[in-house]
Every structure is written in structure tokens, then in C-alpha cells.
Scaffold this motif. Structure first.
Motif, short mmCIF file in Angstrom:
data_model
loop_
_atom_site.label_atom_id
_atom_site.label_comp_id
_atom_site.label_asym_id
_atom_site.label_seq_id
_atom_site.Cartn_x
_atom_site.Cartn_y
_atom_site.Cartn_z
N HIS A 107 0.87 -1.18 0.00
CA HIS A 107 0.00 0.00 0.00
C HIS A 107 0.90 1.22 0.00
O HIS A 107 1.69 1.41 0.93
CB HIS A 107 -0.90 -0.02 1.25
N ARG A 178 -5.12 2.93 13.21
CA ARG A 178 -5.48 1.64 12.62
C ARG A 178 -5.78 0.55 13.66
O ARG A 178 -6.16 -0.55 13.31
CB ARG A 178 -4.33 1.15 11.71
N CYS A 242 -8.32 -7.44 11.23
CA CYS A 242 -9.06 -6.18 11.22
C CYS A 242 -8.18 -5.03 10.74
O CYS A 242 -8.67 -4.06 10.15
CB CYS A 242 -9.64 -5.89 12.60
N GLN A 245 -7.70 -5.53 6.86
CA GLN A 245 -8.94 -5.31 6.12
C GLN A 245 -9.50 -3.91 6.31
O GLN A 245 -10.69 -3.68 6.07
CB GLN A 245 -9.99 -6.34 6.57
N HIS A 246 -8.66 -2.98 6.70
CA HIS A 246 -9.13 -1.60 6.91
C HIS A 246 -9.76 -1.07 5.62
O HIS A 246 -9.25 -1.32 4.52
CB HIS A 246 -7.96 -0.71 7.33
N PRO A 247 -10.88 -0.33 5.72
CA PRO A 247 -11.57 0.16 4.53
C PRO A 247 -10.69 0.94 3.55
O PRO A 247 -10.93 0.91 2.34
CB PRO A 247 -12.67 1.06 5.11
N GLU A 248 -9.70 1.63 4.06
CA GLU A 248 -8.83 2.41 3.18
C GLU A 248 -7.78 1.56 2.49
O GLU A 248 -6.98 2.07 1.71
CB GLU A 248 -8.17 3.55 3.97
N SER A 250 -8.71 -1.73 1.01
CA SER A 250 -9.50 -2.86 0.52
C SER A 250 -8.76 -3.65 -0.55
O SER A 250 -8.79 -4.88 -0.57
CB SER A 250 -10.85 -2.36 -0.02
N ASP A 251 -8.11 -2.96 -1.47
CA ASP A 251 -7.35 -3.66 -2.52
C ASP A 251 -6.17 -4.42 -1.93
O ASP A 251 -5.75 -5.45 -2.46
CB ASP A 251 -6.85 -2.65 -3.56
N TRP A 253 -5.96 -6.08 0.98
CA TRP A 253 -6.36 -7.39 1.50
C TRP A 253 -6.72 -8.34 0.36
O TRP A 253 -6.40 -9.53 0.40
CB TRP A 253 -7.53 -7.23 2.45
N SER A 254 -7.39 -7.84 -0.67
CA SER A 254 -7.76 -8.67 -1.81
C SER A 254 -6.53 -9.25 -2.49
O SER A 254 -6.49 -10.44 -2.83
CB SER A 254 -8.59 -7.85 -2.80
#
Length: 277
Positions: A107, A178, A242, A245-248, A250-251, A253-254
Motif C-alpha cells: 500500500h 489503525r 481487522c 482489512q481496513h476500509p482504506e 480494501s485492494d 487485502w484482496s
């Protein structure tokens, strides 16, 4: 699957630690357990233990030296190396130490966050939220803090949450923004040859084992049995998933689960009565 914040066994250096794995298991199982290896107090993950110390524990330790340990580590900063895999072969404390780092996801961080923060607060070229998830493989060696020292000293990307080798200001940002309240290091898997000495073939009598009179066929049979392996997977605990997988991110974790599907495995709590199923 040892949780973070639990010491493997009682020692002079862990006198103040409340939770001790060996003591807890002894109370639960009403018998003593013998760890075949160690994990740092702040590291979670797979532990291999023996219920008998009469040579079995030493045998497992020997098998581990022939196997591999795979850790998941969240490193500070985005991945800036030429290859997705970096092999670090740098001695520690005068002993051979080799760590393989493989990028699973990275990231680059939010530039706006870096611009809005006092430049004196972070001694880094990265935005504070820049990070990289790597698979760290130890082959044959396991020195004290090996992954943490190689990550910080050679890759120049400390493990997040590492108070000894990392940046306290960055760690504080991840803790408050976080929810990372621990060392971001987890032993995901152990892979080792099955010890044939635990279940020797019927022809492996004490006499021919001492005199070395095994036939070529018997030796081949022993070797074929050693191809059987013990493979252990310890799913990620919720306090790490958690964060990943933070919303900011998302890519992030995928991509990570695409490269390492075992990351998406759900942990099993034996206290719930599932008995590992």
C-alpha cells in the motif's frame, strides 16, 4: 495457535509476564508440554509441542531444522525492491541467518496524510500509512528476532509495532489510527518432515539400528516414509485481520489473499467445543 502477548515458557526474563503458554497448557491438559521451538512474547502463531520429553521433543527440533517456518509480517513503507522476493543472507550474532521475504501486497499510502502531518514527526520518505505485507520464510535457521532484525537492518522496513527495531512515532500512528496494538508478526505455517523415529518400521530393531545392517530395501523404505510431512497452519487472529482489512486498504487485502489463500482461513477456538473441526 499462540496469541500475541503470551510467553512460551517461564524464565528469568519473563518473570513479569502473566500469561505463559507452557503453564496454561499444563493446567488444561493436566500434563506437561514441551515446546519444540519458540516464538517471541509479542509474536502470535503456530507452535509445535511434544507431550513427552524422552527424545521426542529433540526429534521434532531436528525435523524443524530440515523444514520451513512461514511468517506473515506487516512492514513499514511500500515495497521498493526490484524483485517481489528478496533473500537476506546476513549473519546475526556471528551465526548464519537466512530470511526470504516475499511481497504479498503493498500500500503506497495516502500522500495527503503525509502533507498534513508535521514533517518533523516522521523521519521517513513514506506516508505513515504506507505498508507492505510479506511472507517471511526461515530455512534451517531461527536466530533471536531474525525477521525483525533483517527487516529493519537490511530491508530498511521495520515490522510495524516493533518497539525495539522500529519507529515509535510510526507505531503510535498505527496504534491510534489503525488499531494495531501489537507486533504485526504472525507464524502462519510450519512444514517439516515427519519423524520416523516416533513410529519406526517393524524391521528397525535395536540390533540392526546399532550395527548398521539395514538392507538397501529397508533404507529406501525409511527414506520413502520421510517424504511424509507435518504441515501446520495457524490462521490469522482477529487483531491482525481487522488491521489488514481496513476500509482504506480494501485492494491490499484482496491482493494479499490472492497471493496467499491461507490468510482468509478462519481461526478455530477450541474452547468453543469445536475440537478443531
Amino acid at each position: 495457535n499462540k496469541p500475541a502477548g503470551m510467553t512460551v515458557h517461564r524464565s528469568s526474563g519473563s518473570f513479569g509476564h502473566k500469561h505463559v503458554l507452557s503453564t496454561t497448557l499444563k493446567k488444561q491438559l493436566s500434563r506437561k508440554c514441551y515446546p519444540a521451538h519458540r516464538l517471541d512474547h509479542r509474536t502470535s502463531g503456530a507452535m509445535l509441542l511434544a507431550l513427552d520429553d524422552s527424545g521426542i521433543c529433540a526429534t521434532l527440533q531436528s525435523c524443524l531444522k530440515e523444514g520451513t517456518k512461514t511468517y506473515m509480517a506487516l512492514l513499514r513503507g511500500y515495497w521498493h525492491h526490484d524483485s517481489d522476493t528478496v533473500m537476506v543472507d546476513s549473519p546475526l550474532d556471528g551465526k548464519v541467518a537466512t530470511t526470504r521475504f516475499t511481497k504479498l501486497a503493498t500500500h503506497i499510502g495516502t500522500t495527503d496524510q503525509k502533507d498534513n502531518i508535521d514533517s518533523g514527526a516522521f523521519s521517513s520518505k513514506y506516508p505513515p500509512d504506507a505498508c507492505t505485507l510479506v511472507a517471511c520464510t526461515l530455512e534451517q535457521t531461527g536466530r533471536t528476532h531474525q525477521i525483525r532484525r533483517h527487516a529493519a537492518g537490511v530491508l530498511h522496513q521495520p515490522v510495524l509495532g516493533d518497539t525495539q527495531h522500529g519507529d515509535s512515532k510510526i507505531n503510535r500512528w498505527w496504534r491510534t489510527e489503525r488499531g494495531l496494538n501489537r507486533l504485526a508478526l504472525h507464524c502462519l505455517a510450519l512444514d517439516l518432515p515427519a519423524p520416523t523415529t516416533l513410529h519406526p518400521p517393524p524391521y528397525m530393531t535395536d540390533n540392526n539400528a546399532r550395527t548398521g545392517t539395514l538392507t538397501p530395501t529397508q533404507l529406501d523404505a525409511i527414506e520413502s516414509e520421510r517424504t511424509d510431512r507435518i504441515q501446520i497452519t495457524a490462521p490469522l487472529p482477529p487483531d491482525l485481520t481487522c488491521v489488514f482489512q481496513h476500509p482504506e486498504m480494501s485492494d491490499f487485502w484482496s491482493k494479499a489473499t490472492q497471493n496467499e489463500p491461507r490468510l482468509s482461513m478462519d481461526p478455530v477456538d477450541l474452547r468453543g467445543g469445536s475440537h478443531g473441526r
